[in-house]
Design an enzyme around this catalytic site. Structure first.
Site, PDB file in Angstrom:
ATOM      1  N   SER A  21       0.829  -1.201   0.000  1.00 27.03           N
ATOM      2  CA  SER A  21       0.000   0.000   0.000  1.00 27.03           C
ATOM      3  C   SER A  21       0.872   1.264   0.000  1.00 27.03           C
ATOM      4  CB  SER A  21      -0.952  -0.047   1.199  1.00 27.03           C
ATOM      5  OG  SER A  21      -2.003   0.878   1.072  1.00 27.03           O
ATOM      6  N   ASP A  75      -6.065  -4.332  -1.750  1.00 23.95           N
ATOM      7  CA  ASP A  75      -4.934  -3.890  -0.931  1.00 23.95           C
ATOM      8  C   ASP A  75      -4.165  -5.057  -0.304  1.00 23.95           C
ATOM      9  OD1 ASP A  75      -3.465  -2.733   1.386  1.00 23.95           O
ATOM     10  OD2 ASP A  75      -4.586  -0.921   0.893  1.00 23.95           O
TER      11      ASP A  75
END
Length: 290
Positions: free
Chosen positions: A38, A183
């Protein structure tokens, strides 16, 4: 001194990672290989592409984070349509603006695909929800029938940064249909294990957007929203915490940023500067004993 680096996720709190990187660069540390999830994936990609810490700070200074939010246009501009989009599209925002920003900035250094970087110098973590497994990009792309060399780094970053329900997930086209990818923090928010093949060539330094195990506060759970937040936080960290021993903790710069939200896209310049300074101060403290 050449080292390898691993950077944690944390959304907009990632400004603090840049502050820590600035101090490391000033002290003469250079990263040979980098990996992240991320927000950490973004810093890793920019470092691998050859951006200095000052250049990264300038990119972030110029960025209006609100422009990265790109909801789909609807025929009926009513609030209810936003939630219909969330149901059908699986995210409030498309994520195209985010990916285009990555593409535009990496192009400054002439970096587009993984073939533009030294082999093995960059690894990004994402989560394959269709098959229930972690993806290390570009290493695992072959199992999906995708060429690692020609795969756009901007797309890999978009996958690693796809906060569930916030951004629409990436749909990887494979021979067996679409694979839903979100993610990387869902499965490994801080992949300190990624360079551990039993033969470490260099020291591996981690930058983590949270306090150490001793500093981490417990969860307050008094309602359904707090329950969800605690559940998601536990899911993100459980896998990585099992790997991080006391010995490994000595190689991690912990940056507590609990006062900020990962999705704080209305962040002011003062907030950005505060996060950068938090990262700098933690790195300075760490290097006194490392």
């Amino acid at each position: 001194m050449l080292i390898d680096g691993v950077f944690s996720g944390g959304g907009l709190k990632g400004f603090a990672l840049v502050g820590a990187y600035q101090i490391l660069e000033e002290k003469g540390y250079r990263f040979k290989r980098v990996a992240g999830t991320s927000a950490g994936a973004i810093l890793a990609a920019f470092i691998a592409a050859g951006f200095s810490s000052k250049e990264i700070e300038q990119l972030l200074d110029e960025l209006d984070t609100a422009t990265l939010l790109d909801p789909r246009k609807t025929l009926l501009p009513i609030p209810f349509m936003k939630w219909l989009n969330l149901y059908w599209r699986m995210g409030l925002y498309q994520g195209k603006a985010l990916e285009n920003w990555f593409l535009e900035k990496l192009a400054i250094k002439g970096v587009y695909t993984f073939s533009d970087l030294p082999l093995g110098s960059l690894k990004l973590v994402a989560s394959d929800l269709t098959n229930g497994r972690m993806i290390v990009i570009p290493d695992d792309l072959g199992r999906y029938g995708i060429s690692a060399d020609s795969f756009p780094i901007a797309r890999g970053l978009r996958m690693s940064c796809g906060i569930p329900f916030f951004f629409e997930p990436v749909k990887l086209k494979t021979g067996t249909g679409d694979t839903i990818v979100v993610d990387g923090g869902v499965l490994s928010n801080f992949p300190m294990w990624i360079f551990d093949n039993g033969n470490k060539e260099r020291p591996v330094l981690g930058l983590k957007l949270s306090g150490s195990s001793e500093e981490a506060p417990g969860h307050t759970i008094n309602n359904g929203l707090q329950l969800f937040e605690a559940l998601f936080s536990t899911m993100k960290n459980a896998h990585d915490e099992r790997y991080i021993s006391r010995k490994i903790e000595k190689n991690i710069i912990f940056i507590p940023v609990e006062d900020y939200s990962a999705t704080q896209f209305d962040m002011t310049e003062e907030m950005k500067k505060d996060l950068l300074e938090k990262g700098r101060q933690r790195a300075i403290q760490f290097l006194k004993i490392w």
